[in-house]
Design an enzyme around this catalytic site. Structure first.
Site, PDB file in Angstrom:
ATOM      1  N   GLY A  12       0.823  -1.203   0.000  1.00  0.00           N
ATOM      2  CA  GLY A  12       0.000   0.000   0.000  1.00  0.00           C
ATOM      3  C   GLY A  12       0.860   1.257   0.000  1.00  0.00           C
ATOM      4  CG  ASP A  13       0.866   3.561   2.484  1.00  0.00           C
ATOM      5  OD1 ASP A  13      -0.231   4.120   2.617  1.00  0.00           O
ATOM      6  OD2 ASP A  13       1.328   2.745   3.300  1.00  0.00           O
ATOM      7  CE  LYS A  18       2.029  12.334 -10.233  1.00  0.00           C
ATOM      8  NZ  LYS A  18       3.462  12.517  -9.945  1.00  0.00           N
ATOM      9  CG  HIS A  41      -5.953   7.047  -2.834  1.00  0.00           C
ATOM     10  ND1 HIS A  41      -4.938   6.118  -2.838  1.00  0.00           N
ATOM     11  CD2 HIS A  41      -7.091   6.345  -2.972  1.00  0.00           C
ATOM     12  CE1 HIS A  41      -5.458   4.910  -2.982  1.00  0.00           C
ATOM     13  NE2 HIS A  41      -6.757   5.018  -3.063  1.00  0.00           N
TER      14      HIS A  41
END
Length: 425
Positions: A12-13, A18, A41
């Site tokens: 994740g992350d 974007k 997000h």
């Protein structure tokens, strides 16, 4: 029937929001399939606009895009209204008119949030490191068939009886440790009920119609492959199916309609919370990556554990999600490193043999020896570079090594936080 799926390929992350934001400019529908308001997000537009998305699909930032919260999501009503209000106050047009919610979502109650903290406390040193937002307990009641779906919220008597039964069961287990007022939550849902009615939709019928109309559909994954309940680094995972299979099930998609499955990978590796992170660097490099990459959670603010890229994890992720392309994010974070290390294999320390895949057994993983490939850094800024040819040769070599090693092309390369800071290769 163009359907593009964006999935996290690590823990994740990775910066999925974007690319979702960029591709949503052409999409007619942007949808979330699983997870809840534990996702995060951060969208930045030309350094003039910034917003965080948690429960809502980040396609809402594009004014011509319809958005759907799919059936596999666990739905926290206060967060839903709070996020919509924030986006509306920031001037995003018609946000209340461009979001629908499947009437099959399970309601993530404040009761679940109260229980989440107690479950973590019970585990002690073996705690999962959850976001504390009730995601696990909500999915648990879903699996136990005692959960409450959105369609049931509109039947006041049924909703209240089910909620009281749930609260009573948890009170018997936790006693005075459970700090929760069931009547207070029931009263709040009396206020939510008429407001929610305009958002609820039969998502099976809706998605079938969207696909029959050949709508351009963009799917935004939450969390990532290594946090999947079945194939992630169990038990230190989330409670949903984060793979492409979860996308198909959570949104009732025709699998033959998938045109692109994009895996998002950072130019290095991060993990938040507990659990094994084989290549974690607790020294100078890890700290430098954390600071330069601003590695703390959008949803929780927790600092992320860091190290250079782990292609063992990426290759494992590809073997499950079968990405058609990769989005390599945050390349600019590596700009000042003299040498860049890449994990290319895990080996059994006794036999010296390379492990065939990311191991299920955490003991095997803990004992494994990591094999690194080293490449020279480029020691030049890449922030806001717009074309692949304008990258330093060493940066190009780095991208091409990843492509060659995992056998999937890198189609997009992030070179900064802005929407415009993205190379399409």
């Amino acid at each position: 029937m163009p359907i593009t799926v964006i999935l996290g390929s690590q823990w994740g992350d990775e910066g999925k929001g974007k690319l979702t934001d960029i591709l949503a400019t052409e999409a007619q529908l942007c949808a979330r399939a699983a997870g809840g308001h534990n996702a995060g997000h951060q969208i930045v537009v030309q350094n003039t606009y910034s917003s965080s998305f948690h429960l809502l699909p980040s396609g809402l930032i594009n004014p011509n895009c319809l958005n759907l919260i799919g059936s596999g999501v666990v739905f926290h009503v206060p967060s839903f209204f709070s996020e919509l209000k924030e986006l509306d106050e920031k001037g995003l047009p018609r946000v209340y008119d461009r979001i629908l919610v499947s009437d099959r979502v399970h309601i993530n109650l404040d009761l679940h949030i109260a229980v989440d903290g107690l479950e973590e406390a019970e585990l002690g040193e073996q705690k999962i490191g959850t976001t504390g937002r009730g995601i696990g307990p909500c999915y648990s009641t879903k699996a136990a068939r005692t959960g409450i779906r959105l369609a049931e919220v509109f039947k006041a008597e049924l909703f209240e009886s089910k909620l009281r039964r749930l609260a009573s069961g948890f009170a018997k287990r936790y006693g005075d440790l459970l700090k929760y007022d069931v009547e207070d939550e029931i009263a709040r849902f009396r206020e939510y009920r008429p407001k929610l009615a305009g958002f609820a939709v039969d998502a099976v019928s809706f998605m079938r119609s969207a696909q029959e109309k050949n709508m351009n559909i963009l799917v935004e994954g939450a969390n990532a492959l290594m946090l999947d309940l079945d194939v992630g680094s169990y038990p230190y995972v989330t409670s949903s199916t984060t793979t492409v299979a979860g996308i198909i099930g959570g949104l009732h998609l025709n699998p033959r309609g998938l045109t692109e499955v994009i895996g998002v990978i950072k130019s290095y590796t991060t993990r938040v919370g507990m659990g094994s992170f084989k290549t974690e660097d607790l020294g100078e490099d890890g700290t430098k990556l954390q600071e330069l990459g601003r590695e703390w959670g959008t949803s929780t603010g927790r600092r992320r554990r860091c190290d250079f890229a782990d292609l063992v994890v990426l290759r494992y992720s590809i073997a499950i999600n079968y990405y058609t392309a990769l989005n390599l994010t945050k390349l600019d974070v590596l700009d000042t490193f003299e040498t860049i290390k890449i994990a290319v294999a895990y080996k059994d320390p006794e036999s010296g043999e390379e492990l065939a895949s990311y191991p299920t057994d955490p003991d095997i993983l803990d004992r494994a020896h990591v094999v690194y490939h080293e490449m020279p850094g480029w020691k030049r800024p890449t922030t806001n570079v717009k074309t692949f040819d304008d990258l330093p040769k060493q940066a190009q070599d780095y991208v091409e090594f990843i492509e060659s090693f995992v056998g999937v092309k890198v189609k997009w390369i992030g070179t900064g936080p802005d929407r415009e800071s993205m190379i399409e290769k």
